[in-house]
Design a protein around this motif. Structure first.
Motif, PDB file in Angstrom:
ATOM      1  N   ARG A 298       0.833  -1.210   0.000  1.00 46.22           N
ATOM      2  CA  ARG A 298       0.000   0.000   0.000  1.00 46.22           C
ATOM      3  C   ARG A 298       0.866   1.257   0.000  1.00 46.22           C
ATOM      4  NH1 ARG A 298      -3.448   2.549   4.460  1.00 46.22           N
ATOM      5  NH2 ARG A 298      -5.069   3.670   3.289  1.00 46.22           N
ATOM      6  N   ALA A 299       1.961   1.227   0.779  1.00 40.17           N
ATOM      7  CA  ALA A 299       2.865   2.386   0.823  1.00 40.17           C
ATOM      8  C   ALA A 299       3.562   2.562  -0.527  1.00 40.17           C
ATOM      9  CB  ALA A 299       3.885   2.200   1.949  1.00 40.17           C
ATOM     10  N   HIS A 300       3.971   1.448  -1.140  1.00 44.98           N
ATOM     11  CA  HIS A 300       4.608   1.506  -2.466  1.00 44.98           C
ATOM     12  C   HIS A 300       3.644   2.131  -3.481  1.00 44.98           C
ATOM     13  CE1 HIS A 300       6.869   0.145  -6.006  1.00 44.98           C
ATOM     14  NE2 HIS A 300       5.734  -0.349  -6.464  1.00 44.98           N
ATOM     15  N   LEU A 301       2.388   1.693  -3.456  1.00 41.98           N
ATOM     16  CA  LEU A 301       1.403   2.255  -4.388  1.00 41.98           C
ATOM     17  C   LEU A 301       1.201   3.750  -4.124  1.00 41.98           C
ATOM     18  CD1 LEU A 301      -1.266  -0.621  -4.497  1.00 41.98           C
ATOM     19  CD2 LEU A 301       0.373   0.011  -6.285  1.00 41.98           C
ATOM     20  N   ALA A 302       1.130   4.116  -2.857  1.00 45.03           N
ATOM     21  CA  ALA A 302       0.922   5.537  -2.516  1.00 45.03           C
ATOM     22  C   ALA A 302       2.087   6.379  -3.041  1.00 45.03           C
ATOM     23  CB  ALA A 302       0.769   5.703  -1.010  1.00 45.03           C
ATOM     24  N   SER A 303       3.314   5.813  -3.015  1.00 45.10           N
ATOM     25  CA  SER A 303       4.486   6.562  -3.493  1.00 45.10           C
ATOM     26  C   SER A 303       4.405   6.787  -5.002  1.00 45.10           C
ATOM     27  CB  SER A 303       5.780   5.846  -3.101  1.00 45.10           C
ATOM     28  OG  SER A 303       5.978   4.716  -3.937  1.00 45.10           O
ATOM     29  N   HIS A 304       3.577   5.998  -5.696  1.00 40.04           N
ATOM     30  CA  HIS A 304       3.343   6.212  -7.130  1.00 40.04           C
ATOM     31  C   HIS A 304       1.984   6.846  -7.386  1.00 40.04           C
ATOM     32  CE1 HIS A 304       6.968   4.219  -8.555  1.00 40.04           C
ATOM     33  NE2 HIS A 304       6.792   3.374  -7.553  1.00 40.04           N
ATOM     34  N   ASP A 305       1.385   7.406  -6.312  1.00 37.72           N
ATOM     35  CA  ASP A 305       0.118   8.119  -6.444  1.00 37.72           C
ATOM     36  C   ASP A 305      -1.032   7.192  -6.857  1.00 37.72           C
ATOM     37  OD1 ASP A 305      -0.661  10.612  -5.739  1.00 37.72           O
ATOM     38  OD2 ASP A 305      -0.537  11.469  -7.752  1.00 37.72           O
ATOM     39  N   VAL A 306      -0.972   5.956  -6.372  1.00 40.99           N
ATOM     40  CA  VAL A 306      -2.068   4.995  -6.569  1.00 40.99           C
ATOM     41  C   VAL A 306      -2.658   4.721  -5.184  1.00 40.99           C
ATOM     42  CG1 VAL A 306      -2.690   2.645  -7.268  1.00 40.99           C
ATOM     43  CG2 VAL A 306      -0.936   3.915  -8.553  1.00 40.99           C
ATOM     44  N   ARG A 307      -3.960   4.953  -5.043  1.00 39.73           N
ATOM     45  CA  ARG A 307      -4.591   4.835  -3.721  1.00 39.73           C
ATOM     46  C   ARG A 307      -5.208   3.457  -3.498  1.00 39.73           C
ATOM     47  NH1 ARG A 307      -1.926   8.621  -2.930  1.00 39.73           N
ATOM     48  NH2 ARG A 307      -2.578  10.737  -2.477  1.00 39.73           N
ATOM     49  N   GLY A 308      -4.684   2.739  -2.500  1.00 35.69           N
ATOM     50  CA  GLY A 308      -5.308   1.483  -2.063  1.00 35.69           C
ATOM     51  C   GLY A 308      -6.056   1.734  -0.757  1.00 35.69           C
ATOM     52  N   GLY A 309      -7.182   1.076  -0.571  1.00 33.60           N
ATOM     53  CA  GLY A 309      -7.986   1.280   0.641  1.00 33.60           C
ATOM     54  C   GLY A 309      -7.985   0.057   1.553  1.00 33.60           C
ATOM     55  N   LEU A 310      -8.397   0.248   2.787  1.00 38.91           N
ATOM     56  CA  LEU A 310      -8.469  -0.847   3.762  1.00 38.91           C
ATOM     57  C   LEU A 310      -9.927  -1.041   4.185  1.00 38.91           C
ATOM     58  CD1 LEU A 310      -5.425   0.088   6.048  1.00 38.91           C
ATOM     59  CD2 LEU A 310      -5.459  -1.256   3.936  1.00 38.91           C
ATOM     60  N   HIS A 311     -10.427  -2.266   4.013  1.00 35.43           N
ATOM     61  CA  HIS A 311     -11.841  -2.547   4.347  1.00 35.43           C
ATOM     62  C   HIS A 311     -11.950  -3.865   5.088  1.00 35.43           C
ATOM     63  CE1 HIS A 311     -11.981   0.319   0.983  1.00 35.43           C
ATOM     64  NE2 HIS A 311     -13.022   0.795   1.627  1.00 35.43           N
ATOM     65  N   TYR A 312     -11.680  -3.908   6.393  1.00 32.89           N
ATOM     66  CA  TYR A 312     -11.495  -2.743   7.257  1.00 32.89           C
ATOM     67  C   TYR A 312     -10.365  -3.091   8.195  1.00 32.89           C
ATOM     68  CZ  TYR A 312     -15.908  -1.729   5.102  1.00 32.89           C
ATOM     69  OH  TYR A 312     -16.861  -1.519   4.163  1.00 32.89           O
ATOM     70  N   PRO A 313      -9.518  -2.148   8.573  1.00 27.89           N
ATOM     71  CA  PRO A 313      -8.306  -2.514   9.336  1.00 27.89           C
ATOM     72  C   PRO A 313      -8.575  -2.996  10.756  1.00 27.89           C
ATOM     73  CG  PRO A 313      -8.483  -0.122   9.058  1.00 27.89           C
ATOM     74  CD  PRO A 313      -9.565  -0.727   8.218  1.00 27.89           C
ATOM     75  N   THR A 314      -9.698  -2.599  11.343  1.00 28.83           N
ATOM     76  CA  THR A 314     -10.084  -3.119  12.665  1.00 28.83           C
ATOM     77  C   THR A 314     -11.436  -3.794  12.520  1.00 28.83           C
ATOM     78  OG1 THR A 314      -8.945  -1.289  13.754  1.00 28.83           O
ATOM     79  CG2 THR A 314     -10.538  -2.513  15.083  1.00 28.83           C
ATOM     80  N   PRO A 315     -11.506  -5.103  12.802  1.00 33.57           N
ATOM     81  CA  PRO A 315     -12.810  -5.763  12.661  1.00 33.57           C
ATOM     82  C   PRO A 315     -13.785  -5.236  13.722  1.00 33.57           C
ATOM     83  CG  PRO A 315     -11.144  -7.298  13.494  1.00 33.57           C
ATOM     84  CD  PRO A 315     -10.442  -6.007  13.236  1.00 33.57           C
ATOM     85  N   PRO A 316     -15.081  -5.290  13.423  1.00 34.32           N
ATOM     86  CA  PRO A 316     -16.061  -4.645  14.314  1.00 34.32           C
ATOM     87  C   PRO A 316     -16.012  -5.152  15.756  1.00 34.32           C
ATOM     88  CG  PRO A 316     -17.152  -5.878  12.531  1.00 34.32           C
ATOM     89  CD  PRO A 316     -15.708  -5.832  12.206  1.00 34.32           C
ATOM     90  N   HIS A 317     -15.688  -6.449  15.970  1.00 35.59           N
ATOM     91  CA  HIS A 317     -15.724  -6.946  17.363  1.00 35.59           C
ATOM     92  C   HIS A 317     -14.600  -6.355  18.206  1.00 35.59           C
ATOM     93  CE1 HIS A 317     -12.808  -9.771  15.560  1.00 35.59           C
ATOM     94  NE2 HIS A 317     -12.388 -10.047  16.782  1.00 35.59           N
ATOM     95  N   LEU A 318     -13.586  -5.732  17.573  1.00 35.85           N
ATOM     96  CA  LEU A 318     -12.503  -5.121  18.343  1.00 35.85           C
ATOM     97  C   LEU A 318     -12.621  -3.594  18.392  1.00 35.85           C
ATOM     98  CD1 LEU A 318      -9.554  -7.397  17.132  1.00 35.85           C
ATOM     99  CD2 LEU A 318     -10.996  -7.636  19.177  1.00 35.85           C
ATOM    100  N   GLN A 319     -13.744  -3.065  17.902  1.00 30.53           N
ATOM    101  CA  GLN A 319     -13.991  -1.616  17.991  1.00 30.53           C
ATOM    102  C   GLN A 319     -14.439  -1.273  19.418  1.00 30.53           C
ATOM    103  OE1 GLN A 319     -13.376   0.618  15.800  1.00 30.53           O
ATOM    104  NE2 GLN A 319     -13.225  -0.492  13.843  1.00 30.53           N
ATOM    105  N   PRO A 320     -14.068  -0.084  19.891  1.00 31.93           N
ATOM    106  CA  PRO A 320     -14.486   0.324  21.245  1.00 31.93           C
ATOM    107  C   PRO A 320     -15.998   0.213  21.461  1.00 31.93           C
ATOM    108  CG  PRO A 320     -12.904   1.902  20.334  1.00 31.93           C
ATOM    109  CD  PRO A 320     -13.195   0.909  19.240  1.00 31.93           C
ATOM    110  N   MET A 321     -16.783   0.494  20.439  1.00 37.90           N
ATOM    111  CA  MET A 321     -18.247   0.469  20.617  1.00 37.90           C
ATOM    112  C   MET A 321     -18.754  -0.933  20.951  1.00 37.90           C
ATOM    113  SD  MET A 321     -20.140   0.247  17.026  1.00 37.90           S
ATOM    114  CE  MET A 321     -19.701  -0.961  15.790  1.00 37.90           C
TER     115      MET A 321
END
Ligand SMILES: *Cc1c(COP(=O)(O)O)cnc(C)c1O
Length: 369
Positions: A298-321
């Motif tokens: 993802r960092a390599h792509l960002a350095s070439h101005d290509v945007r990769g996304g994360l879906h989702y970096p924290t799974p819902p059961h580990l969210q504070p809510m």
């Protein structure tokens, strides 16, 4: 300047639609009610026809669509609702909002959609509904889920927020008792702002949902439920009517971009690409790949101005809510591994094939191939 390969490009998207949208907005401002104008009715009818559903009820967001469907079934404290452990947090938000307990089920690690065998194993006498999520735009295994839930007498509420137009035997959102959609701008069918809808074939439920989205009102002066105010805006409905006519073409463009990714990346053993499915059953809201070196790529792509996304970096059961549910890290190893290894590659329909090829080239450089 937007990145060379952005994850989406709203300005380009609306530029291409402006000659259709501008006169329609002018007409709506001059002719329609700002709230529940004729465009809302028209969009509800047109989207119902598109889906093959009897009724569509426009609401304020995808999250509200889920909340209202749960409320319509009378689900609340003491009840359990099964859903996927790798879903977007809002699916849990909806279940928690009505006071019910979300019971999470691991996804299948090939399709990344909820595993029907694990759903069946998680059913208790407190289970009141199942919310399969057509994650990334791919239909869940409905041919197994629908008969299994029917056997247990459990209603299905489909979270179709990422899957407008995905089809197998039926269209996403019409397999279950309710199909819930989001029109968040990023979705395959997006408004210029928030919006959502519920599809159902149940006339009585559709009447109750029309009350539940509108302060519990029946008729002009009678308030029969304590309910939220969550209606689809007239202006958003007007935009959505225009965009619905393009939805299948945009989904086809997403599939074409996916085909480019498959042809350019299939030989890289480091990558798990989306597993194949029948034509039409995946509308590629996201092109989700899995790999060990996710953050470095993802960092390599960002350095070439290509945007990769994360879906989702924290799974819902580990969210504070979700802390009160008592889940801990390690409870859902498949969902947790996905959170560490998943990367969404750009696939929006307004991107060009050259942009997708450029992204592929930078991925190949990263692995020096
Ligand atoms: C976007 C999304 C939602 C929530 O929709 P909003 O309109 O943003 O409230 C719910 N579930 C899933 C899977 C989504 O992707």
């Amino acid at each position: 300047m937007s990145p060379h390969v952005p994850s989406k490009d709203y300005a380009a998207h609306y530029r291409s639609l402006w000659t259709e949208i501008a006169p329609e907005l002018e007409r709506v401002f001059h002719e329609e009610n700002p709230i529940m104008g004729a465009s809302v009715d028209a969009f509800e009818r047109e989207f119902a026809d598109y889906l093959g559903a009897q009724h569509v009820i426009g609401v304020g967001s995808g999250t509200d669509a889920l909340i209202l469907a749960l409320r319509c079934l009378g689900i609340g404290p003491g009840d359990e609702v099964l859903t996927a452990a790798n879903t977007f947090a809002a699916t849990l938000t909806a279940i928690l909002s009505v006071g019910a307990r979300p019971v999470l089920v691991e996804p299948d690690p090939e399709s990344w959609t909820i595993d029907p065998a694990r759903v069946e194993a998680a059913i208790t006498e407190r289970t009141k509904a199942v919310i399969p999520v057509h994650l990334y735009g791919r239909l869940c295994d409905m041919s197994r889920l629908v008969p299994m839930c029917a056997e247990h007498g459990l209603p299905i509420i489909e979270d179709a927020a990422q899957a407008h137009g995905a089809r197998a035997e039926r269209t996403a959102g019409t397999f279950g008792k309710f199909g819930c959609f989001s029109f968040h701008p990023s979705k395959n069918l997006g408004a210029f702002g928030d919006g959502g809808a519920i599809a159902t074939d149940d006339a009585e439920a559709s009447q109750r949902l029309r009350e539940l989205r509108n302060l519990g009102k029946r008729g002009k002066h009678e308030f029969v439920h304590v309910a939220s105010n969550s209606k689809l805006d007239t202006l958003q409905a007007a935009v959505l009517r225009i965009k619905l006519r393009h939805l299948d073409a945009w989904n086809a463009q997403r599939v074409a971009h996916a085909t480019t990714y498959y042809s350019e990346l299939s030989d890289l053993p480091e990558l798990q690409l989306p597993s194949p499915t029948v034509a039409g059953a995946h509308v590629f809201h996201l092109f989700a790949i899995h790999l060990d070196q996710r953050d470095a790529l993802r960092a390599h792509l960002a350095s070439h101005d290509v945007r990769g996304g994360l879906h989702y970096p924290t799974p819902p059961h580990l969210q504070p809510m979700a802390a009160d549910l008592g889940y801990v890290s390690g409870d859902f190893p498949i969902a947790e591994a996905s959170a560490r290894r998943q990367l969404s590659l750009p696939i929006a329909p307004e991107l060009s094939t050259d942009q997708i090829r450029f992204a592929c080239g930078r991925i190949r450089d990263f692995f020096s191939r």
